[in-house]
Write an enzyme that holds these catalytic residues in place. Structure first.
Site, PDB file in Angstrom:
ATOM      1  N   LYS A  11       0.854  -1.384  -0.021  1.00 26.46           N
ATOM      2  CA  LYS A  11      -0.016  -0.011   0.035  1.00 26.46           C
ATOM      3  C   LYS A  11       0.961   1.359   0.006  1.00 26.46           C
ATOM      4  CE  LYS A  11       0.762   1.629   4.441  1.00 26.46           C
ATOM      5  NZ  LYS A  11       1.479   2.766   5.076  1.00 26.46           N
ATOM      6  N   ASP A 137      -1.771  -1.904  10.776  1.00 31.62           N
ATOM      7  CA  ASP A 137      -1.900  -2.231   9.361  1.00 31.62           C
ATOM      8  C   ASP A 137      -2.616  -3.246   8.628  1.00 31.62           C
ATOM      9  OD1 ASP A 137      -1.009   0.557   8.618  1.00 31.62           O
ATOM     10  OD2 ASP A 137       0.946   0.182   8.223  1.00 31.62           O
TER      11      ASP A 137
END
Length: 292
Positions: A11, A137
């Protein structure tokens, strides 16, 4: 099913704002996360021998409980009293310690894979609830796509998908401590912040330039003075036609948004042939939320 293969995607942070430091020491954030088509390959295989065997293509990575993928497997095997053991192979392609959630996405993939192999019946939401125990995350890496992240990163709200574009990712050969960056962040000195609400509106309108115009990362105020090569990489990307360029997470990876593939390829080649970064990839946004 006794073997499963998956792609664990990395990401970038399209916008990262830190609102305040809480009394418990955690920082309250507001950011937009975006999955990109740069991934590690994960293979999980059931075996009769007890225990978890983990191997990777990078010799410096831990293959024990210090690896989040190992802990993810152990957590589910202990909770559900799963007999026997697992073999986990991780082929790393996402840069390590780069602000791209490489470890977290491997852990997320293992949670998903163990759930599938043993038919545990856990929903995506239930996997995310377990994932947060492994790292902030991990729940996002299970959800994937374009997402508003709030709180300390655990409050996730899907938003409109990133418009089609080309994302140039470049990691300089340096390491950055996330702990150091947050400890040295001076919010009273931050002059520029991302326009998160404006970015959400631009995403909804499919306005790529609007997304790029609202990008900002307040953590750059700590990392760039320590590592000016990050600013130099941003400058190369912008000079070669990036709509904007920014550091992802606490760094050191830099990414640039391009609306033209040829410009992105030219910037990629310039960086690869220079000394600022050797790990350079031109990828696209990944907006598929279904694991595969």
């Amino acid at each position: 099913m006794n073997t499963i293969q998956m792609k664990a995607y990395g990401k970038v942070n399209l916008g990262l704002d830190v609102l305040r430091r809480r009394e418990d020491g955690y920082h309250e954030v507001r950011m937009i996360m975006q999955t990109v088509q740069l991934y590690d390959k994960i293979t999980i295989e059931e075996r009769h021998q007890e225990g978890i065997e983990l191997e990777t293509n990078l010799p410096f990575l831990p293959v024990n409980e210090n690896n989040i993928a190992y802990r993810a497997a152990r957590m589910l095997m202990e909770e559900f009293h799963i007999p026997g053991g697992l073999s986990i192979k991780i082929e790393k392609h996402i840069p390590v310690a780069a602000g791209m959630a490489g470890g977290s996405t491997d852990g997320a993939a293992v949670l998903y894979g163990v759930n599938q192999i043993y038919q545990l019946g856990l929903t995506k939401r239930q996997l995310m609830e377990r994932g947060v125990r492994l790292g902030a995350d991990v729940p996002y890496c299970i959800m994937r796509g374009t997402v508003l992240s709030e709180g300390i990163g655990e409050i996730l709200t899907p938003v409109a998908a990133m418009p089609d574009c080309h994302i140039l990712v470049a990691k300089p050969p340096i390491s950055v401590s996330t702990k150091y960056v947050y400890e040295h962040l001076r919010l009273d000195l931050v002059e520029r912040r991302p326009d998160i609400d404006g970015m959400i509106a631009a995403l909804k309108a499919g306005n790529l330039k609007g997304v790029a115009d609202t990008m900002e990362n307040v953590l750059e105020t700590v990392t760039i003075p320590e590592h000016p090569e990050i600013a130099a990489i941003k400058d190369v990307m912008r000079s070669e036609g990036a709509l904007n360029a920014m550091m992802s997470g606490s760094g050191p990876t830099v990414f640039g948004i391009f609306d033209d593939a040829e410009k992105g390829l030219r910037a990629r080649d310039i960086l690869r042939n220079g000394t600022l970064a050797k790990q350079v990839y031109l990828v696209k946004p990944f907006n598929t939320r279904i694991y595969r």
